[in-house]
Structure formats: C-alpha cells, structure tokens
Write a protein that holds these residues in place. Structure first.
Motif, PDB file in Angstrom:
ATOM      1  N   LEU A 410       5.498   1.707   4.442  1.00 21.25           N
ATOM      2  CA  LEU A 410       5.856   0.397   3.900  1.00 21.25           C
ATOM      3  C   LEU A 410       6.627  -0.445   4.899  1.00 21.25           C
ATOM      4  CD1 LEU A 410       6.796   1.172   0.178  1.00 21.25           C
ATOM      5  CD2 LEU A 410       4.613   0.433   1.140  1.00 21.25           C
ATOM      6  N   SER A 411       7.243   0.179   5.876  1.00 21.91           N
ATOM      7  CA  SER A 411       7.986  -0.582   6.880  1.00 21.91           C
ATOM      8  C   SER A 411       7.066  -1.393   7.786  1.00 21.91           C
ATOM      9  CB  SER A 411       8.831   0.366   7.739  1.00 21.91           C
ATOM     10  OG  SER A 411       9.851   0.968   6.961  1.00 21.91           O
ATOM     11  N   ASN A 412       5.751  -1.165   7.674  1.00 20.03           N
ATOM     12  CA  ASN A 412       4.793  -1.923   8.489  1.00 20.03           C
ATOM     13  C   ASN A 412       4.504  -3.305   7.923  1.00 20.03           C
ATOM     14  OD1 ASN A 412       4.407   0.175  10.333  1.00 20.03           O
ATOM     15  ND2 ASN A 412       2.818   1.120   9.070  1.00 20.03           N
ATOM     16  N   PHE A 413       5.067  -3.600   6.730  1.00 20.69           N
ATOM     17  CA  PHE A 413       4.704  -4.842   6.044  1.00 20.69           C
ATOM     18  C   PHE A 413       5.929  -5.735   5.851  1.00 20.69           C
ATOM     19  CE2 PHE A 413       2.113  -1.374   3.899  1.00 20.69           C
ATOM     20  CZ  PHE A 413       1.106  -1.417   4.848  1.00 20.69           C
ATOM     21  N   PRO A 414       6.389  -6.389   6.875  1.00 18.34           N
ATOM     22  CA  PRO A 414       7.609  -7.209   6.749  1.00 18.34           C
ATOM     23  C   PRO A 414       7.445  -8.427   5.854  1.00 18.34           C
ATOM     24  CG  PRO A 414       6.570  -7.541   8.891  1.00 18.34           C
ATOM     25  CD  PRO A 414       5.854  -6.407   8.250  1.00 18.34           C
ATOM     26  N   ASN A 415       6.196  -8.855   5.596  1.00 17.22           N
ATOM     27  CA  ASN A 415       5.957 -10.052   4.793  1.00 17.22           C
ATOM     28  C   ASN A 415       5.601  -9.733   3.335  1.00 17.22           C
ATOM     29  OD1 ASN A 415       6.261 -11.759   7.103  1.00 17.22           O
ATOM     30  ND2 ASN A 415       4.163 -11.208   7.725  1.00 17.22           N
ATOM     31  N   LEU A 416       5.680  -8.470   2.964  1.00 21.59           N
ATOM     32  CA  LEU A 416       5.263  -8.052   1.628  1.00 21.59           C
ATOM     33  C   LEU A 416       6.167  -8.672   0.558  1.00 21.59           C
ATOM     34  CD1 LEU A 416       3.071  -6.058   0.546  1.00 21.59           C
ATOM     35  CD2 LEU A 416       4.901  -4.372   0.316  1.00 21.59           C
ATOM     36  N   TYR A 417       5.528  -9.295  -0.472  1.00 18.87           N
ATOM     37  CA  TYR A 417       6.288  -9.830  -1.599  1.00 18.87           C
ATOM     38  C   TYR A 417       5.805  -9.278  -2.943  1.00 18.87           C
ATOM     39  CZ  TYR A 417       2.409 -12.987  -2.716  1.00 18.87           C
ATOM     40  OH  TYR A 417       1.187 -13.485  -3.064  1.00 18.87           O
ATOM     41  N   TYR A 418       4.617  -8.667  -2.975  1.00 22.69           N
ATOM     42  CA  TYR A 418       4.048  -8.145  -4.221  1.00 22.69           C
ATOM     43  C   TYR A 418       3.558  -6.726  -3.954  1.00 22.69           C
ATOM     44  CZ  TYR A 418       1.220  -8.001  -8.526  1.00 22.69           C
ATOM     45  OH  TYR A 418       0.687  -7.672  -9.750  1.00 22.69           O
ATOM     46  N   LEU A 419       4.128  -5.744  -4.681  1.00 20.77           N
ATOM     47  CA  LEU A 419       3.749  -4.339  -4.491  1.00 20.77           C
ATOM     48  C   LEU A 419       3.486  -3.700  -5.844  1.00 20.77           C
ATOM     49  CD1 LEU A 419       3.360  -1.906  -2.631  1.00 20.77           C
ATOM     50  CD2 LEU A 419       5.824  -1.454  -2.844  1.00 20.77           C
ATOM     51  N   GLU A 420       2.250  -3.230  -6.052  1.00 22.51           N
ATOM     52  CA  GLU A 420       1.822  -2.634  -7.324  1.00 22.51           C
ATOM     53  C   GLU A 420       1.134  -1.310  -7.034  1.00 22.51           C
ATOM     54  OE1 GLU A 420       1.493  -1.463 -10.209  1.00 22.51           O
ATOM     55  OE2 GLU A 420       1.049  -3.293 -11.340  1.00 22.51           O
ATOM     56  N   LEU A 421       1.834  -0.206  -7.354  1.00 22.87           N
ATOM     57  CA  LEU A 421       1.320   1.137  -7.093  1.00 22.87           C
ATOM     58  C   LEU A 421       1.117   1.945  -8.374  1.00 22.87           C
ATOM     59  CD1 LEU A 421       3.696   2.102  -4.106  1.00 22.87           C
ATOM     60  CD2 LEU A 421       1.486   0.945  -3.993  1.00 22.87           C
ATOM     61  N   SER A 422       1.216   1.343  -9.526  1.00 17.72           N
ATOM     62  CA  SER A 422       1.293   2.053 -10.802  1.00 17.72           C
ATOM     63  C   SER A 422       0.045   2.870 -11.123  1.00 17.72           C
ATOM     64  CB  SER A 422       1.524   1.042 -11.931  1.00 17.72           C
ATOM     65  OG  SER A 422       2.726   0.350 -11.737  1.00 17.72           O
ATOM     66  N   SER A 423       0.266   3.878 -11.987  1.00 18.95           N
ATOM     67  CA  SER A 423      -0.820   4.660 -12.598  1.00 18.95           C
ATOM     68  C   SER A 423      -1.722   5.332 -11.567  1.00 18.95           C
ATOM     69  CB  SER A 423      -1.634   3.779 -13.553  1.00 18.95           C
ATOM     70  OG  SER A 423      -0.820   3.288 -14.591  1.00 18.95           O
ATOM     71  N   ASN A 424      -1.108   5.978 -10.608  1.00 18.45           N
ATOM     72  CA  ASN A 424      -1.784   6.895  -9.707  1.00 18.45           C
ATOM     73  C   ASN A 424      -0.977   8.192  -9.720  1.00 18.45           C
ATOM     74  OD1 ASN A 424      -4.097   5.440  -8.182  1.00 18.45           O
ATOM     75  ND2 ASN A 424      -2.427   3.946  -8.127  1.00 18.45           N
ATOM     76  N   SER A 425      -1.261   9.076  -8.819  1.00 18.62           N
ATOM     77  CA  SER A 425      -0.472  10.310  -8.680  1.00 18.62           C
ATOM     78  C   SER A 425       0.294  10.258  -7.366  1.00 18.62           C
ATOM     79  CB  SER A 425      -1.394  11.539  -8.740  1.00 18.62           C
ATOM     80  OG  SER A 425      -2.060  11.611  -9.973  1.00 18.62           O
ATOM     81  N   LEU A 426       1.110   9.238  -7.240  1.00 18.15           N
ATOM     82  CA  LEU A 426       1.815   8.987  -5.998  1.00 18.15           C
ATOM     83  C   LEU A 426       3.279   9.385  -6.104  1.00 18.15           C
ATOM     84  CD1 LEU A 426       0.325   5.470  -5.194  1.00 18.15           C
ATOM     85  CD2 LEU A 426      -0.365   7.659  -4.210  1.00 18.15           C
ATOM     86  N   THR A 427       3.816   9.880  -5.006  1.00 17.99           N
ATOM     87  CA  THR A 427       5.242  10.192  -4.895  1.00 17.99           C
ATOM     88  C   THR A 427       5.843   9.292  -3.822  1.00 17.99           C
ATOM     89  OG1 THR A 427       4.906  12.502  -5.522  1.00 17.99           O
ATOM     90  CG2 THR A 427       6.931  11.963  -4.349  1.00 17.99           C
ATOM     91  N   LEU A 428       6.954   8.644  -4.167  1.00 16.83           N
ATOM     92  CA  LEU A 428       7.627   7.778  -3.210  1.00 16.83           C
ATOM     93  C   LEU A 428       8.783   8.539  -2.584  1.00 16.83           C
ATOM     94  CD1 LEU A 428       5.920   5.733  -4.842  1.00 16.83           C
ATOM     95  CD2 LEU A 428       7.747   4.082  -4.509  1.00 16.83           C
ATOM     96  N   ASN A 429       8.721   8.699  -1.282  1.00 17.64           N
ATOM     97  CA  ASN A 429       9.705   9.501  -0.565  1.00 17.64           C
ATOM     98  C   ASN A 429      10.463   8.610   0.406  1.00 17.64           C
ATOM     99  OD1 ASN A 429      11.177  11.550   0.528  1.00 17.64           O
ATOM    100  ND2 ASN A 429       9.470  12.499   1.629  1.00 17.64           N
TER     101      ASN A 429
END
Length: 974
Positions: A410-429
């Motif tokens: 996520l650090s590769n996206f300095p201009n990110l304003y909208y992030l939607e990761l819902s309803s997957n099998s993802l772990t945020l570390n």
C-alpha cells in the motif's frame, strides 16, 4: 467687440450645453460609472434588474451588492452582472446556484443586449419558463437546469437563431411530443434536455442529427423511444458530435450501433450506461479513434472485451461494470494490450462474471482507478498491482482473493483516496507505528482480518468520510485517540466485532456523522447521547441500557433507530414527539414492559416498527392510526390484548408486513383488514381470535399479483429465524439479505427478493367456519397456515389454483370430505400437513402429494391411497379361495388386462349380490311353507356356500355376510 461678445456667447452656450447634458443623462437612460473602469450603466437596464430582484427571496444575501444607493448605482459592478466595456449594456447575468427563490420577472425583457443568462441551481417554485425569454434575441447561452421549473417548453425558444448553449435539464417540465422546434436552432452547439420525458418524441434522432454545429448532446434519463432499423434509413448522422450522453434510457438497445458508426469520427465521450445493450460489445466503438471516455456499465453485454477497444490510443476511461461479461481473465486483458494500455486511467469491471487469477495490472502504467469488485477473481494481489504508482481508487471487494496485504504494497500508492478490500479472505499486516503515504476519504475493510487490536494507522488519516471495519476480528476496546480525531466522518461501521467498553458522548464527536453502526459487539452501559446530525443509528445486539433518558433527549433528524437485542428493561418512555423524522424504529428482543406509549402515534413518517419479543401489554393505542405510512409492523411475542383494531385496515393501507402472533388478542378478524391491498405477510397466529375467516380475503390484491416495492428490500432483512432492520448505506450493495419463513421445521429462504414472499398465518386460534372459497384467487400465495383451529367444511375445490404455494398447513381442524383433485397442481409444495381432521377418500395421485411423509395425513380415518399404507377397499384381495387364481391371472396378463378383469369382477359382485339377495329371500319364504323342500334345498345351500366363498367373496367381511344370510335362511327353514 462683436467678435469678443460672440466668442463669450459661444463659451457660455457650450457651458450651458454641458450642464444640460449632465442633467439629461438619467433621462436619456444612462449614468456615469462609479467604478474604476469608467463603463456606463444603462439606467433602464438597472431598473429592470432591481425589478427582477424584487421577485426573489435571497436567503444568502447573494444580491447584497444590488441596490439604489449611490455607491451601488453602477449595475455593471453588481454580483453576477457583466456589461460591455464600451456601451455599458448588460451582456451577461450569471446567477447560477445562488440559493435564490421566487419567480423570474418579465422585467428582464429590457436587457436587449443580453447574450448570456444562467439561473440554474435556484428555486423558482415550480413556475413555468416565461415566454418573454424568447424575446431576448441576442441570447447565445441559456442555462436553466435544476431550477424547479414546470409546465411546457415554450415553442418560441426555437426562434433563438444565435443560441449556442441550451440547458433545460433536471426540471419538472411536461412531456415533449416532438422536438421540431429544436431544428431551428441552427447555431446550437451544446444541448442538454436530460430528465425530459421524450417517450413519444419519435423524431428526436432525426432532429439532433440535423443540427449542423451540435457537438455536445445530453439526453440522460429521457425515456427515449425505440430506434427501429427503418427509421435510420432517412437519418443523416451528426458528424460534429464530440460528446454524447444517452444513459438511463431503457429503450436504447444495440440498434443504435449503425447511427453511432456514422457519427464516430469525432466522438470523445460516449455515455450509454443503464440501457438495454445486449450481446457482445459492438466493434463500432473501435472506430472511434478520438474516444477518451466510454461508459457501457449497467447493461446486458456478454462475452469479453473486443480487441478493437485496445487499439484506441486516446482511451482514458472504460466503464463496463454491471454487465454479464464472462470468461477467463487472461482473455480480457489480452485484448487491452494495444496502445490503449498506455493511456488507460480508469478501468471499471465490477459486477460481472470474470474468473481467474488476478492478472498483472502493471501493463497499465497510467491507471488511476481500478474496480474489479463482485467477480470471481482468485489468488493473491501481491505485485500484480504494486507498480501502479498513480493509483487513486481501488475496489476489489467480493471476490475470492486471499493472502496478506502488507504496508509495503500500500505504500506504493501515495495518491490513494478510496480503498475497498471487503469480503475476501485477506489479512492486513501492518506494524503498529506505520504511517501511510496517502490520505483516504473512503476505507472499507469489512470481513478482512485486522484484530484483535484496533488498527493504529487510522490515527494518521485526517480526511476520512466513510469508514467500515465491520467483522474484522477486533475484540479490544476502541483507543481513546479515536474519539479525539479531527474526522469529518459521515459513515462509521464497526459492527460484528467483539469490541467492549462504554461509548463516550457521541454528540461531541464526529459532528458531521450521519450513519453509525456499532451492532453485534459487547458494548455496555447507558445509551450514548448522540449528535443531532445523526440520521441512522444501529446499536443492536449489545448490552446497552437506559432507554428513557435516550428517547427523551431531543435528537434532531434521526430517521433510522435500531436498539434491538440489548438490556433495555423498562417501560417505553412517552417522548416520541421529539422524533418527528423517524422512519424506522426497532426495539425488539429486549425486556420492555408496560403499554405502547401514545406519543408513538406522532411518528407520522414511520415506515417500519418492530417491538416484538418483549413483554408489552394492553391494547394498541388509538394514536397509532396516525402512522398511515407504515409498511412493516411487528408486534409479535408480547402480551398485547384486546381486539385487532379495524383501523389497521382503514388507516394503514400501505402495510406490507403485519405480524401480531403470540399475543393475547381476542375477538374476530375485522373485515376491514381486507383493505390491506399491499399486504404480503399476514401473521395473526397464536392468539385467541375467534369467529370466522373473513370472506373478503380475495381483496388482498398483493397476494394475487406480482407487485415490486423497493421499500421492501431497502429497509428489511431477516437474519435466520429472527430479523432486523437495515439500510444499505455506504458503498455496499452486495450484503446478504435473507427472508426466512419457517413452517413446522421447514425453512424457506427468499434471499434478497423478499418482494416475492406472500404468506398468511392464522394458526393456533379459535377460528370456526370454513375456508373462504375466495382464497383460491390469491394465486401468488407462497405459504398458508390455518392449523390448530376449529375450522370445518371442505377444502376449497379450486385450491390447486395456488400454484405458487410452497407451504400448506391445515392440520388439527375439523375439515371433512375428500381432498380436491386440483391439489395435484401444487407443484412447488415443499411442506404439507393435513393431519388430524375428518378427511376421507383417496389421496389424489400427483408427484407432490405422494412425496410427503404419511404422518402428514394421519388422524384422518377415511383417507386412503399412497403415501398411506392403507389400501383402497377395492384394492384389497382375499387370502382364500379364488385369490390364488386371481394372482395367476395377474401374473399372466398385462396391467390393462388386469384393469378390465377388476372392472368385470366389480360388476359381477354387485349384480350377483343384488340378485342373490332378492332370489335367496324369495326361496326362503317358499321353503318355510314346504318342509320336504326345505331339507332338500338346505343341502344345496351348503354346497352353494362353498362355491360363493371361492367365486365371489373377496375378503372375510363378504364371507361372513354370506354365512349370516345362510344361517338366517336355515333358521327360517326349521
């Protein structure tokens, strides 16, 4: 002397002339400018503007610079007014979006030189477009969009030969029969008639194609009529078009392709979303070599992306969401690897059926927006998006993605304003002290694994408007820094976690917060004081208390309130007069007692109320009849008493769901309930209701017709056997919505489409009489339960018309007669219980009825036939005598032949029986008179008995009848 006097007279006359001119300026129509630019302001036009101002209400003081005072006399310096620098004539009037109210004064007709008029975004109180505007012959720019105008379009607008820009969109104007008047606007370049009703304007395509300079056309949501291939034969395409917006016109289909093909040379923008485009994506778009933006979302397109789209080197935005696109991921992106891959900035493929592993999005180095949500992508993201350094918008929700999302990615996206990761099998570390390079406005992480701690990195986000951390495994308390953040949150969802602790004073936090959902956690303590800006609050399934103080505190504009499944143990306070905006109220599954307060009747905007599963008592307050907009009313599992009020039917005709089950209601069912023509779920079961079922049930129109109602699905879901209210806010429109109806252990799930459900449940009351025959007209009925009453009569013979019926329970009544033959037409029947009645006869033969357990027919002594083991009387064979011969015959013959034999024996039995009875008793009488005949004849009867047993008698009962008759005859002969 004469010469000197002459010169003096000349100077004097000149001075007098100048003074006279200065005095005559106002009379001639102009005054000197007060401003620095020395432009003149025409007095006549100044007065016209002041007259225009008189007809307006200026709540925002936008026109404060307009006035008669000396300092304000130069109208060319007024807000929104622009004049000609040389002549002082008013050329432009720009008053768009100023919050003005009132009417457009005809004084503007004095502005003869006006070329630019913009009054959009104001409120002209549903008034008509004034006809005098057509007299402003020099107009080149006219913008009246979103100005609350109504009535017809003045056909005189066609006189604007110089008009280049016309925008009448987003008003309440009358339907347009034709667009012939537009054909005279030969200079028009920009035309926006969006939201006009053009459903009968069959000339629209011909007219717009004939406008020689038209470059921008907006006909959004105009109900445009169908385009027939024959109509295209006589229409020349518009070669000047660069911007075309025809979205949200359900009759626009792929037949528009030939017209687009000939108009494609200069097209830069094409909007065809929310139409009826079908089949593959047309290759016609590949010919638009200048195309920059293509919107085809929300159609019925199938297949993949044509290779021709990948060859458009100018393509920046491609919207294909909400179609039926399918196939493998690699095929999709292979066709986008032309020169379009370098220019593409926005790629929206959400809500399709694309499957496969996440492709390498690095081929799109310019990508700023990526939406692949609600597809069947699998695998991990990893480096597939890691090189999209320009990324601003990322939506990958509701796929089958897995793995870890790291802070490195996520650090590769300095201009990110909208992030939607819902309803997957993802772990945020993420590390505890990670500081992202971006500032988000929207963050949705529903069903990602974050917990057990609240994510600390959110403390770095200052611009958040929407935040969803629901079902993320958070089990600790919310850190104190969260409540001190300078958020401007509009939406906050922390539901379905195990967060504990008490809530602080929410009224002083997140002052702009509109929607708050903390449901399904372990919060405790008193209900918090909330912000007056809050419109939706869901604190259900927690351990809150203190309803009285909460309800009796003024809350402003609250619309949706769900406090169900908490520890509320008190009377419902009589303070609802402070909740005038409330539409949804859910206090179910608590320990509330006492009467329903009268002030609840002040909730005149109430759409849904649920007070079920409490200990409320008393009668329904008369004031509730003021809630005439109610669609859902759930009062089940309380101790409410009295009769069911007739005013429910008379005053609440919008009811869709009415559940009063498991209370203490008594009396009869008022016929006024038949006025509930929108009712789809009627549950009065488990009360003490007596009397008969109203004969007017056929008036329940919604049970007889398919009627869609967005309110049903918008506000209501059932969670398993229970239910709760829910509004689908934020970015989520894919929530699991279920409507569960249980019948005797069977569960019927109607998914998101509760509008399909139709159910009547009157079980376990004291109802008498018969089932109204009119119930057979409710052909959309899915479930009917009349069990546990004292109903009599027969089952309606046309009950088979209820072909949609999935559950039928008539058990534990006193129904008699046979089962109607029409019941074999109940093809969707998944549950049936007819047990413990007085039914008789053969069970009709059909695939459904024979599939049910025999216990569902038990307690009906006269019923026979499958699935019961009891055979029909004529099917039972004797175990003696001729049975052996019959078995041999059956083995030797076919089924048809056996049927003929059975019919023969039936006739033989009946004929022999009647003949034998008559002849036998005649002989007996003769034998009584002659003794010698009696002894001779009796010996013959003994032999006859054996013959009758073998030849005629089919079972023991028949044999016993023969024996009895012979004994009587024998006794008589003696």
């Amino acid at each position: 002397m004469t010469l000197i006097m002459g010169r003096g007279s000349h100077k004097l006359l000149s001075s007098i002339f100048i003074l006279l001119l200065l005095h005559l300026k106002p009379a001639l129509g102009f005054i000197s400018s007060v401003g620095d630019n020395n432009m003149w302001c025409i007095e006549r036009e100044r007065q016209a503007l002041l007259e225009f101002k008189k007809g307006l209400v200026d709540d925002n003081n936008w026109l404060s610079s307009w006035g008669s005072e000396y300092a304000k006399r130069n109208c060319c310096s007024w807000e929104g007014v622009h004049c000609n620098n040389q002549t002082g004539h008013v050329l432009e009037l720009q008053l768009n979006s100023c919050g003005l109210r009132g009417k457009i004064s005809p004084s503007l007709i004095e502005l003869h030189h006006l070329s630019y008029l913009s009054l959009s975004g104001n409120d002209f109180n549903n008034s008509e477009i004034p006809e005098f505007i057509s007299s402003l012959n020099n107009l080149k720019y006219l913008d009246l969009n979103s100005a609350n105008l109504s009535g017809p379009i003045p056909f005189q607008l066609g006189n604007f030969s110089h008009l280049q820009y016309l925008d009448l969109s987003w008003n309440n104007l009358k339907p347009v029969q034709n667009l012939e008047w537009l054909s005279h606007l030969v200079s028009i370049e920009h035309l926006d008639l969006s939201t006009f009703n053009l459903s009968v304007a069959n000339d629209w395509l011909k007219v717009v194609s004939g406008l020689p300079k038209l470059s921008g056309l907006w006909l959004y949501n105009c109900s445009l009529p169908f385009i027939t291939p024959s109509s295209l034969l006589h229409i020349n395409s518009s070669k000047s078009l660069t911007y075309l917006e025809l979205s949200n016109n359900p009759c626009i289909n792929s037949s528009i392709s030939p017209w687009l093909l000939n108009s494609s040379t200069n097209l830069v923008f094409v909007g065809l979303s929310s139409n009826q485009l079908q089949g593959s994506i047309p290759n016609v778009f590949g010919n638009m070599k200048s195309l920059e933006q293509l919107f085809l979302n929300d159609n019925q397109l199938e297949g993949g992306i044509p290779e021709s789209l990948g060859d458009i080197c100018t393509l920046r935005k491609l919207y294909l969401s909400s179609n039926n696109l399918n196939g493998q991921v690699l095929d999709f992106f292979h066709n986008l690897q032309g020169c379009a891959k370098d220019s593409l900035e926005s790629l929206h493929l959400g809500r399709n059926q694309i499957m496969g592993s996440v492709p390498n999005f690095a081929i799109f180095p310019s990508l700023k927006e990526l939406d692949i949500s609600l597809n069947k992508f699998n695998g991990t993201l990893g480096e597939r998006i890691g090189s999209l350094y320009k990324l601003e918008f990322l939506d990958i929700r509701s796929n089958m993605l897995e793995g870890v999302i790291s802070e490195t990615l996520l650090s590769n996206f300095p201009n990110l304003y909208y992030l939607e990761l819902s309803s997957n099998s993802l772990t945020l570390n993420f590390s505890f002290d990670w500081v992202p390079p971006f500032q988000l406005s929207d963050l949705y992480l529903r069903s990602c694994q974050l917990g057990p701690d609240f994510p600390n990195w959110i403390s770095t986000q200052r611009n958040l408007l929407f935040l969803d951390l629901s079902n993320t495994g958070i089990s600790n308390t919310i850190p104190t820094w969260f409540w001190d953040m300078p958020f401007q949150l509009n939406y906050l969802n922390l539901s379905q976690n195990q967060i504990k602790g008490r809530l602080p004073n929410v009224s002083s936090i997140f002052s702009d917060l509109a929607i708050l959902d903390f449901s399904s956690n372990r919060f405790e303590g008193p209900l918090p004081v909330i912000s007056s800006y809050l419109t939706s609050l869901n604190l259900s399934k927690n351990k809150f208390s203190g309803l009285n103080l909460f309800i009796c505190s003024k809350t402003g504009g609250m619309m949706h309130l769900d406090l169900s499944s908490n520890n509320l143990s008190e009377r419902i306070p009589d303070c609802f007069m402070h909740w005038q905006e409330l539409e949804i109220l859910n206090l179910a599954h608590n320990n509330l007692f006492g009467k329903i307060p009268r002030s609840m009747g002040s909730l005149i905007r109430l759409i849904a109320v649920d007070l079920g599963n409490n200990s409320l008592s008393g009668e329904l307050p008369l004031s509730l009849q003021n809630c005439t907009l109610l669609r859902f009313m759930h009062l089940e599992k309380n101790k409410l008493s009295g009769s069911i009020p007739a005013w429910i039917g008379e005053r609440m005709s919008s009811l869709i769901i009415l559940s009063l089950r498991s209370n203490k209601f008594r009396g009869s069912i008022a016929s006024q309930l038949c006025l509930l023509i929108h009712i789809r779920y009627l549950d009065l079961s488990q009360n003490s209701i007596s009397g008969t079922i109203p004969q007017c049930l056929d008036k329940l129109t919604a049970m007889a017709h398919k009627i869609s109602d967005v309110m049903t699905n918008k506000y209501f879901i059932w969670n398993g056997p229970e239910y709760s209210f829910f509004s689908d806010y934020g970015s989520y429109s894919d929530n699991s919505v279920h409507t569960i109806v249980g019948w005797k252990g069977n569960v019927y799930d109607y998914g998101k489409n509760f509008g399909e459900m139709r159910s009547i449940d009157l079980a376990n009351n004291k109802l008498t009489g018969n089932i109204p025959e009119g119930i057979s007209s409710l052909i959309e009925l899915k479930a009917l339960n009349l069990s546990g009453n004292m109903l009599t009569g027969v089952i309606p013979k046309h009950i088979g018309k209820l072909e949609q019926l999935e559950s039928l329970d008539l058990s534990r009544n006193r129904f008699s007669g046979s089962l109607p033959a029409s019941m074999v037409g109940l093809h969707y029947l998944g549950y049936l219980d007819l047990s413990y009645n007085k039914l008789s006869g053969r069970i009709p033969t059909g695939t459904q009825l024979q599939s049910f357990d025999p216990s569902k027919f038990m307690g009906n002594a006269g019923l026979f036939g499958p699935p019961l083991t009891t055979k029909c009387p004529e099917d039972v064979t004797s175990d003696v005598g001729g049975s052996k011969n019959h078995q041999e015959d059956r083995d030797a013959g076919s089924k048809n032949h056996q049927g003929d034999r059975d019919e023969f024996w039936k006739c033989l039995y009946v004929g022999t029986g009647l003949g034998f009875a008559a002849g036998f008793w005649g002989v007996c009488v003769s034998l009584i008179l002659n003794r010698s005949w009696r002894h001779a004849y009796f010996l013959m009867l003994i032999n006859l008995k054996e013959w009758l047993y073998v030849t005629i008698a089919k079972d023991v009962s028949q044999q016993e009848a023969i024996t009895t008759s012979l004994k009587v005859c024998e006794k008589s002969s003696n």
